[in-house]
Design an enzyme around this catalytic site. Structure first.
Site, PDB file in Angstrom:
ATOM      1  N   ARG A 148       0.912  -1.292  -0.062  1.00 41.35           N
ATOM      2  CA  ARG A 148       0.054  -0.016  -0.127  1.00 41.35           C
ATOM      3  C   ARG A 148       0.955   1.236  -0.094  1.00 41.35           C
ATOM      4  O   ARG A 148       1.968   1.202   0.591  1.00 41.35           O
ATOM      5  CB  ARG A 148      -0.775  -0.026   1.216  1.00 41.35           C
ATOM      6  CG  ARG A 148      -1.904  -1.221   1.278  1.00 41.35           C
ATOM      7  CD  ARG A 148      -2.633  -1.265   2.582  1.00 41.35           C
ATOM      8  NE  ARG A 148      -3.613  -2.507   2.482  1.00 41.35           N
ATOM      9  CZ  ARG A 148      -3.148  -3.793   2.993  1.00 41.35           C
ATOM     10  NH1 ARG A 148      -1.969  -3.743   3.719  1.00 41.35           N
ATOM     11  NH2 ARG A 148      -4.002  -4.545   3.217  1.00 41.35           N
ATOM     12  N   LYS A 177       1.595  -3.487  20.071  1.00 38.58           N
ATOM     13  CA  LYS A 177       2.369  -4.321  21.172  1.00 38.58           C
ATOM     14  C   LYS A 177       2.038  -3.829  22.641  1.00 38.58           C
ATOM     15  O   LYS A 177       2.201  -4.707  23.639  1.00 38.58           O
ATOM     16  CB  LYS A 177       3.884  -3.977  20.905  1.00 38.58           C
ATOM     17  CG  LYS A 177       4.343  -4.507  19.575  1.00 38.58           C
ATOM     18  CD  LYS A 177       5.784  -4.465  19.701  1.00 38.58           C
ATOM     19  CE  LYS A 177       6.380  -4.895  18.336  1.00 38.58           C
ATOM     20  NZ  LYS A 177       7.721  -4.475  18.218  1.00 38.58           N
ATOM     21  N   HIS A 267      -3.128   2.813  -5.839  1.00 39.78           N
ATOM     22  CA  HIS A 267      -3.493   1.431  -5.582  1.00 39.78           C
ATOM     23  C   HIS A 267      -3.324   0.405  -6.863  1.00 39.78           C
ATOM     24  O   HIS A 267      -3.259  -0.714  -6.693  1.00 39.78           O
ATOM     25  CB  HIS A 267      -4.789   1.536  -5.119  1.00 39.78           C
ATOM     26  CG  HIS A 267      -5.045   0.509  -4.129  1.00 39.78           C
ATOM     27  ND1 HIS A 267      -4.419   0.273  -2.975  1.00 39.78           N
ATOM     28  CD2 HIS A 267      -6.089  -0.511  -4.079  1.00 39.78           C
ATOM     29  CE1 HIS A 267      -4.533  -0.915  -2.270  1.00 39.78           C
ATOM     30  NE2 HIS A 267      -5.750  -1.250  -2.824  1.00 39.78           N
ATOM     31  N   ARG A 270      -0.590  -1.893  -6.839  1.00 37.27           N
ATOM     32  CA  ARG A 270      -0.683  -3.117  -6.001  1.00 37.27           C
ATOM     33  C   ARG A 270      -1.555  -4.215  -6.830  1.00 37.27           C
ATOM     34  O   ARG A 270      -1.590  -5.300  -6.733  1.00 37.27           O
ATOM     35  CB  ARG A 270      -1.461  -2.672  -4.813  1.00 37.27           C
ATOM     36  CG  ARG A 270      -1.659  -3.885  -3.519  1.00 37.27           C
ATOM     37  CD  ARG A 270      -1.992  -3.348  -2.480  1.00 37.27           C
ATOM     38  NE  ARG A 270      -2.522  -4.195  -1.521  1.00 37.27           N
ATOM     39  CZ  ARG A 270      -1.942  -4.903  -0.600  1.00 37.27           C
ATOM     40  NH1 ARG A 270      -0.737  -5.039  -0.643  1.00 37.27           N
ATOM     41  NH2 ARG A 270      -2.517  -5.709   0.225  1.00 37.27           N
ATOM     42  N   HIS A 293      -2.359 -10.147   2.809  1.00 36.73           N
ATOM     43  CA  HIS A 293      -3.901 -10.099   2.925  1.00 36.73           C
ATOM     44  C   HIS A 293      -4.005 -11.443   3.766  1.00 36.73           C
ATOM     45  O   HIS A 293      -3.557 -12.244   3.615  1.00 36.73           O
ATOM     46  CB  HIS A 293      -4.719 -10.519   1.524  1.00 36.73           C
ATOM     47  CG  HIS A 293      -5.034  -9.130   0.587  1.00 36.73           C
ATOM     48  ND1 HIS A 293      -4.263  -9.047  -0.708  1.00 36.73           N
ATOM     49  CD2 HIS A 293      -5.649  -8.076   0.908  1.00 36.73           C
ATOM     50  CE1 HIS A 293      -4.619  -7.879  -0.988  1.00 36.73           C
ATOM     51  NE2 HIS A 293      -5.581  -7.155  -0.108  1.00 36.73           N
ATOM     52  N   TYR A 302      -8.266  -8.651  -6.302  1.00 39.58           N
ATOM     53  CA  TYR A 302      -7.307  -8.131  -7.009  1.00 39.58           C
ATOM     54  C   TYR A 302      -6.776  -8.728  -7.976  1.00 39.58           C
ATOM     55  O   TYR A 302      -6.262  -8.050  -8.923  1.00 39.58           O
ATOM     56  CB  TYR A 302      -6.199  -7.984  -5.935  1.00 39.58           C
ATOM     57  CG  TYR A 302      -6.510  -6.912  -4.815  1.00 39.58           C
ATOM     58  CD1 TYR A 302      -5.138  -5.986  -4.618  1.00 39.58           C
ATOM     59  CD2 TYR A 302      -7.133  -6.922  -4.037  1.00 39.58           C
ATOM     60  CE1 TYR A 302      -5.026  -4.825  -3.885  1.00 39.58           C
ATOM     61  CE2 TYR A 302      -7.291  -5.735  -3.031  1.00 39.58           C
ATOM     62  CZ  TYR A 302      -6.271  -4.850  -3.046  1.00 39.58           C
ATOM     63  OH  TYR A 302      -6.405  -3.826  -1.989  1.00 39.58           O
TER      64      TYR A 302
END
Length: 324
Positions: A148, A177, A267, A270, A293, A302
């Site tokens: 991305r 975290k 995008h 990608r 993903h 995609y």
């Protein structure tokens, strides 16, 4: 004659009061804005002055249908989801109220209409002499990393492993975290992305010996009134990190054919990367690992093979030795 004792009754909770209380509980301003549209209009439709307990489930469903029944699928799902969150919030707190009826179903989102660019078109764009080295490097990284744009633009030089052709990124939905607000990038679980020869040739030229600060920066220093974090400013040159809006405008500038806003989208790199890998025989699991993903259906949306790739696969079914 026995004395009649009147028990105190709880104040009736109106639809508007419940809606306002739910919206006030939202901390994210973007969520508040989007949910405010759905919940506010639904409350107005069912009668915001009436008691919440008197509203039937079907009234909520009918309100959704009247307001957004003819809208795009994604809009329907978003508005329905906001009202569903409102009704769930009320139920968790013991408020008597309606629920979204089962017949007002969430719809399956349509396939993404983001186009896929051919490998030749991508190579030709990056090879153009009028494209700056910064844009060449970013576009090549987006394509080879299958990442991305926000992930790549957030990378700093000290994050790069030039020898290993990899770097950690903070992905969409990264897990924290620690449990505290305002956590830094290092407080999230980072994921590793990889690049190849094209980026390996361009990246050292772009950095020119720099060892810290954002990889992609603007050509001018930010104004005195702009507040930026230390991580978003190069400590040596004072240049700020390139923003998503600036990057998108630069790509549109070099690809628009019918006026501003008609060019490529970031995008698309990608989408194109995943499609080209799939056409070359990469498995679904490998595509998921590359794109990071979590769901296979996301990868399938995609993957958009070209007509030529489908024709080549079809030729495998030809009888005997007549394959093209």
């Amino acid at each position: 004659m026995p004395t009649i004792l009147l028990l105190p009754t709880r104040k009736v909770l109106t639809v508007r009061t419940a809606a306002d209380a739910f919206l006030d509980s939202l901390g994210n301003p973007n969520t508040l804005r989007n949910y405010g549209i759905a919940v506010g209009k639904t409350a107005e439709r069912v009668g915001e002055g009436g008691p919440l307990a008197a509203v039937a489930d079907d009234e909520i469903g009918e309100a959704l249908e009247l307001l957004w029944g003819s809208s795009a699928v994604n809009t329907w799902n978003a508005r329905r989801g906001a009202v569903l969150s409102w009704s769930s919030w009320c139920a968790e707190r013991g408020y008597d109220g309606p629920a979204v009826p089962a017949w007002a179903k969430r719809l399956a989102p349509p396939d993404s209409d983001t186009p896929v660019r051919s490998k030749m078109a991508i190579d030709r764009l990056i090879a153009r002499r009028d494209v700056h080295l910064r844009e060449k490097t970013l576009w090549r990284m987006l394509y080879e990393m299958c990442a991305r744009s926000e992930e790549i633009m957030d990378v700093n030089i000290e994050d790069l492993d030039l020898a290993g052709r990899r770097c950690p990124v903070k992905s969409k939905g990264a897990q924290p975290k620690v449990r505290r607000r305002g956590a830094a990038r290092a407080d999230y679980v980072l994921e590793t992305v990889f690049w190849d020869a094209g980026t390996a040739r361009l990246l050292p030229r772009l950095l020119r010996g720099c060892t810290r600060g954002p990889v992609f920066v603007t050509h001018r220093r930010p104004g005195p009134g702009k507040v930026l974090s230390a991580r978003d400013v190069c400590p040596d040159t004072g240049l700020a990190r390139l923003s998503y809006g600036q990057t998108r405008a630069l790509l549109d500038q070099h690809t628009a054919l019918a006026g501003p806003g008609t060019g490529w989208d970031l995008h698309e790199y990608r989408h194109s990367s995943l499609t080209h890998l799939g056409e070359q025989g990469a498995s679904e699991l490998m595509l998921m690992a590359k794109s990071r993903h979590k769901k296979a259906e996301s990868v399938r949306r995609y993957f958009k093979p070209s007509a030529e790739a489908i024709a080549d696969v079809t030729s495998l079914l030809a009888p005997g030795d007549t394959r093209r």
